[in-house]
Design a protein around this motif. Structure first.
Motif, short mmCIF file in Angstrom:
data_model
loop_
_atom_site.label_atom_id
_atom_site.label_comp_id
_atom_site.label_asym_id
_atom_site.label_seq_id
_atom_site.Cartn_x
_atom_site.Cartn_y
_atom_site.Cartn_z
N ALA A 517 2.31 2.97 -23.35
CA ALA A 517 2.48 4.16 -22.50
C ALA A 517 1.88 5.42 -23.13
CB ALA A 517 3.95 4.39 -22.18
N ALA A 518 0.95 5.25 -24.08
CA ALA A 518 0.36 6.42 -24.74
C ALA A 518 -0.43 7.28 -23.77
CB ALA A 518 -0.55 5.96 -25.89
N GLY A 519 -1.02 6.67 -22.77
CA GLY A 519 -1.79 7.42 -21.78
C GLY A 519 -1.24 7.23 -20.38
N ALA A 520 0.07 7.28 -20.26
CA ALA A 520 0.71 6.99 -18.97
C ALA A 520 0.26 7.96 -17.88
CB ALA A 520 2.23 7.03 -19.12
N ARG A 521 0.04 9.23 -18.24
CA ARG A 521 -0.38 10.22 -17.23
C ARG A 521 -1.69 9.81 -16.58
NH1 ARG A 521 -1.48 15.06 -20.57
NH2 ARG A 521 -1.97 16.05 -18.58
N TRP A 522 -2.65 9.46 -17.40
CA TRP A 522 -3.96 9.07 -16.87
C TRP A 522 -3.89 7.71 -16.17
CZ3 TRP A 522 -3.31 11.22 -21.75
CH2 TRP A 522 -3.79 12.54 -21.89
N ALA A 523 -3.03 6.82 -16.68
CA ALA A 523 -2.87 5.52 -16.04
C ALA A 523 -2.36 5.69 -14.62
CB ALA A 523 -1.89 4.65 -16.85
N ALA A 524 -1.43 6.61 -14.43
CA ALA A 524 -0.91 6.86 -13.08
C ALA A 524 -2.02 7.38 -12.17
CB ALA A 524 0.24 7.86 -13.15
N GLY A 525 -2.87 8.25 -12.70
CA GLY A 525 -3.98 8.77 -11.90
C GLY A 525 -4.94 7.68 -11.49
N TYR A 526 -5.29 6.81 -12.42
CA TYR A 526 -6.17 5.68 -12.10
C TYR A 526 -5.53 4.77 -11.05
CZ TYR A 526 -9.65 6.36 -15.84
OH TYR A 526 -10.67 6.84 -16.63
N ALA A 527 -4.24 4.51 -11.21
CA ALA A 527 -3.55 3.63 -10.27
C ALA A 527 -3.55 4.22 -8.86
CB ALA A 527 -2.12 3.38 -10.74
N LEU A 528 -3.38 5.53 -8.75
CA LEU A 528 -3.41 6.18 -7.44
C LEU A 528 -4.79 6.04 -6.79
CD1 LEU A 528 -1.36 9.43 -8.19
CD2 LEU A 528 -0.66 7.50 -6.75
N VAL A 529 -5.84 6.20 -7.60
CA VAL A 529 -7.20 6.05 -7.06
C VAL A 529 -7.43 4.62 -6.59
CG1 VAL A 529 -9.66 6.20 -7.57
CG2 VAL A 529 -8.10 7.92 -8.50
N ALA A 530 -6.99 3.65 -7.40
CA ALA A 530 -7.14 2.24 -7.02
C ALA A 530 -6.39 1.96 -5.72
CB ALA A 530 -6.62 1.34 -8.13
N ALA A 531 -5.18 2.52 -5.60
CA ALA A 531 -4.39 2.31 -4.38
C ALA A 531 -5.10 2.92 -3.17
CB ALA A 531 -3.01 2.93 -4.56
N PHE A 532 -5.68 4.09 -3.35
CA PHE A 532 -6.41 4.73 -2.25
C PHE A 532 -7.56 3.86 -1.77
CE2 PHE A 532 -10.12 7.33 -1.06
CZ PHE A 532 -9.63 7.92 0.10
N PHE A 533 -8.34 3.32 -2.70
CA PHE A 533 -9.46 2.46 -2.32
C PHE A 533 -8.97 1.24 -1.53
CE2 PHE A 533 -12.04 3.93 -6.28
CZ PHE A 533 -12.38 5.10 -5.61
N MET A 534 -7.87 0.66 -1.98
CA MET A 534 -7.35 -0.54 -1.32
C MET A 534 -6.82 -0.21 0.07
SD MET A 534 -5.46 -2.38 -4.57
CE MET A 534 -5.04 -3.84 -3.64
N ILE A 535 -6.15 0.94 0.20
CA ILE A 535 -5.62 1.34 1.51
C ILE A 535 -6.77 1.52 2.50
CG2 ILE A 535 -4.48 3.21 2.77
CD1 ILE A 535 -2.70 3.59 0.27
N TYR A 537 -9.75 0.23 2.32
CA TYR A 537 -10.38 -1.07 2.59
C TYR A 537 -9.62 -1.83 3.66
CZ TYR A 537 -11.67 -5.95 2.02
OH TYR A 537 -12.06 -7.25 2.28
N TYR A 538 -8.30 -1.95 3.49
CA TYR A 538 -7.52 -2.74 4.44
C TYR A 538 -7.38 -2.04 5.78
CZ TYR A 538 -6.46 -6.13 0.83
OH TYR A 538 -6.58 -7.11 -0.13
N ALA A 539 -7.38 -0.69 5.77
CA ALA A 539 -7.34 0.04 7.04
C ALA A 539 -8.62 -0.20 7.84
CB ALA A 539 -7.14 1.53 6.77
N ASN A 540 -9.75 -0.12 7.15
CA ASN A 540 -11.03 -0.37 7.82
C ASN A 540 -11.13 -1.81 8.30
OD1 ASN A 540 -11.90 2.24 7.49
ND2 ASN A 540 -13.08 1.81 5.63
N ARG A 541 -10.61 -2.71 7.49
CA ARG A 541 -10.65 -4.13 7.86
C ARG A 541 -9.80 -4.38 9.11
NH1 ARG A 541 -8.89 -9.14 3.87
NH2 ARG A 541 -9.38 -10.85 5.32
N SER A 542 -8.64 -3.71 9.17
CA SER A 542 -7.78 -3.86 10.33
C SER A 542 -8.44 -3.31 11.58
CB SER A 542 -6.45 -3.14 10.08
OG SER A 542 -5.62 -3.21 11.21
N ASN A 543 -9.10 -2.15 11.42
CA ASN A 543 -9.80 -1.56 12.57
C ASN A 543 -10.93 -2.45 13.05
OD1 ASN A 543 -8.15 0.70 12.61
ND2 ASN A 543 -9.49 1.88 11.23
N GLU A 544 -11.65 -3.05 12.09
CA GLU A 544 -12.75 -3.93 12.46
C GLU A 544 -12.23 -5.16 13.21
OE1 GLU A 544 -14.71 -4.79 8.83
OE2 GLU A 544 -15.60 -2.78 8.63
N GLU A 545 -11.08 -5.68 12.79
CA GLU A 545 -10.52 -6.85 13.45
C GLU A 545 -10.07 -6.50 14.87
OE1 GLU A 545 -7.42 -8.13 10.87
OE2 GLU A 545 -8.77 -9.17 9.48
#
Length: 551
Positions: A517-535, A537-545
């Motif tokens: 947990a030495a860099g927990a602050r930055w880890a949280a930021g990266y995780a939020l960005v990853a979550a945004f990309f996934m959201i 992706y799946y939102a666009n995929r749902s719309n395409e379907e």
């Protein structure tokens, strides 16, 4: 010897072109030797006598191993194919690893030792031992990594692999030596101008004079003429330095330093920089060698990848066992030597030349005779080549990834400048505690307009974060959001354990702080960005379907 270098049906080992090729490779290696002496004595504080008697003979071991092996390999390829125009792979000290190990491994080790109460001389020896350990580990990584290098290369976009190296080259090669050239313009600018003319215009000089040799010769001559005329402030050459270096001439055999190597491997600094610095550099050395082997094959000389990588690792391990801190590698430029007509002989001559230089104690004399402001322009060129290669050899659409990946390295260079500036002020101000106070309160820098805390975060583990952000950018350009999210996820993991972004700045540079947990602050930021990309992706995929089903 006949079976080694003169197998049946092989080309002649030597030709007139081999001497021209040797001179070009020799100039490159001479610059490395000068830098080894300057960095180990000037930056780390090792005694010049120690460098000449212990470090340079160890460097010679790796140089002779690689040069003789690649000369033999060229002769064997010639015998196997019946061709008489096979060129050996160029080989020498890895410039990028040299600067990386000095500033990101050995300087922090020296600072840690001084904080523990060691004298400046003892701290320099600790730093050297840590450097030897880093070189040894780098060799192990190269030796073992030859088995998986292709998988790493396929899994990582080329832009991500090259931009990190380009960042180091631009920040720690070009910036430093460009500054030296402009600090001593009467010497440096002439050499730089001649070199750029030669390598960019590709025009031939009168009488066929080699441009690189002319650039260096003019720089040396100008420096000594200025010194003789009394303009000592316009050059770094010194008659005193030459006289002192003459005292180093002798005979120095390499001596094993297994005890020092073990001490270096057990130093806490090695553990703290192993993942953020040493492992990435080992991987980059492997990938760089792969690219150079591919370049040689494209020029008509196919060499066995696994064996070449194994020799690189073996050379670095052997050098470390005898006291060298610097890995060796295959150089860029094989097509250039081939165009000259060089065969295997230029590699043999180069190995023999530097063995003599090292064992006879002539390294410090070479460093004293050749001004670094003249020789350093070659490093500027190498840095430029590595930088524009990152742009040229990647798809045009990936250029933003290369540009973004340069930022962490530039931040690392900036923090080095700041730490050196504050440390220098601390040596001239009576209250030495001011240095500590400055870094204890980073808000002072913010008030002056410098976001130092952000620069420190960017610079910590910059070789890894550069790859993460460049790879993410590539996949965003290609609209492969899950791949981009995966790279952000890897960044989150690295940050959480302190491999990137976590740490602090000191008068000796950045200090890594890996841990849970030495860099927990930055880890949280990266995780939020990853979550945004996934959201997305799946939102666009749902719309395409929904669109495809007519809903």
């Amino acid at each position: 010897m006949k079976n080694l270098f003169f197998p049946a049906g092989a080309q002649p080992l030597f030709s007139s072109s081999d001497f021209e090729g040797f001179f070009g490779l020799m100039v490159d290696n001479i610059v490395q030797y000068i830098l080894v002496i300057i960095l180990l004595t000037g930056v780390l504080g090792l005694q010049r006598e120690f460098v000449v008697s212990s470090v340079l003979p160890a460097v010679a071991i790796s140089i002779i191993i690689g040069n003789l092996y690649y000369a033999r390999l060229a002769q064997c390829l010639s015998a196997a194919t019946g061709r008489k125009d096979v060129t050996a792979l160029p080989y020498g000290i890895n410039t990028i690893s040299m600067f990386t190990f000095i500033f990101l491994v050995m300087v922090p080790a020296k600072f840690a030792a001084e904080n523990s109460g060691a004298s400046a001389e003892d701290a320099a020896l600790v730093a050297w031992r840590v450097g030897v350990a880093a070189c040894f580990l780098s060799g192990i990584i190269e030796l073992a990594g030859s088995l998986v290098a292709e998988r790493i290369r396929k899994a990582t976009p080329r832009a991500a692999l090259l931009t990190s190296l380009a960042g180091i080259a631009l920040a720690f090669l070009c910036m430093d030596f460009a500054a030296r050239s402009f600090a001593y313009p009467l010497v440096g600018l002439l050499s730089l101008g001649v070199l750029l003319f030669t390598l960019l215009s590709r025009m031939k000089l009168p009488l066929g004079v080699p441009g690189v040799a002319l650039a260096l010769a003019l720089g040396i001559a100008t420096a000594w003429l200025l010194f003789a005329a009394g303009f000592v402030g316009e050059t770094t050459v010194s008659g005193t330095a030459v006289r002192e270096s003459l005292g180093d001439i002798g005979f120095y055999l390499p001596v094993p330093v297994v005890g020092d190597l073990v001490a270096g491997l057990s130093d806490p600094t090695v553990r703290s920089v192993l993942i953020p610095v040493v492992i990435p550099m080992g991987v980059y050395n492997i990938l760089g060698s792969l690219q150079n082997i591919e370049s040689a094959e494209a020029a008509g000389d196919p060499y066995p990848t696994g064996r070449c990588l194994a020799v690189n690792g073996t050379g670095s391990i052997a050098a470390a066992l005898f006291g060298s801190c610097f890995p060796t590698t295959i150089y860029i430029g094989h097509p250039g030597w081939k165009k000259m007509g060089a065969k295997g002989g230029y590699s043999v001559i180069n190995g023999a030349f530097f063995t003599i230089i090292s064992l006879a104690g002539l390294g410090s004399l070479v460093a004293a005779l050749v001004p670094v402001e003249a020789a350093g322009v070659i490093l500027i060129w190498i840095g430029l080549v590595m930088t524009f290669q990152a742009f040229q050899t990647t798809p045009h659409s990936h250029s933003p990834a290369v540009a973004l990946g340069l930022i962490p390295a530039l931040a690392a260079w900036g923090t080095v400048v700041v730490s050196q500036t504050v440390a220098t002020v601390g040596t001239v101000v009576p209250d030495s505690s001011l240095t500590t106070q400055a870094f204890d309160n980073l808000n002072l820098f913010v008030l002056s307009g410098l976001q130092l805390s952000g620069m420190v975060a960017l610079s910590q583990g910059f070789m890894l974060s550069s790859v993460v952000w460049a790879a993410t950018t590539v996949y965003l350009v290609e609209r492969r959001l899950l791949h981009a999210a995966a790279w952000m996820g890897s960044g989150a993991v690295m940050a959480f354990f302190g491999l990137i972004h976590a740490g602090e700045i000191s008068a000796a540079g950045n200090l890594y702080s890996p841990g849970f947990a030495a860099g927990a602050r930055w880890a949280a930021g990266y995780a939020l960005v990853a979550a945004f990309f996934m959201i997305v992706y799946y939102a666009n995929r749902s719309n395409e379907e929904k669109t495809s089903t007519g809903e």
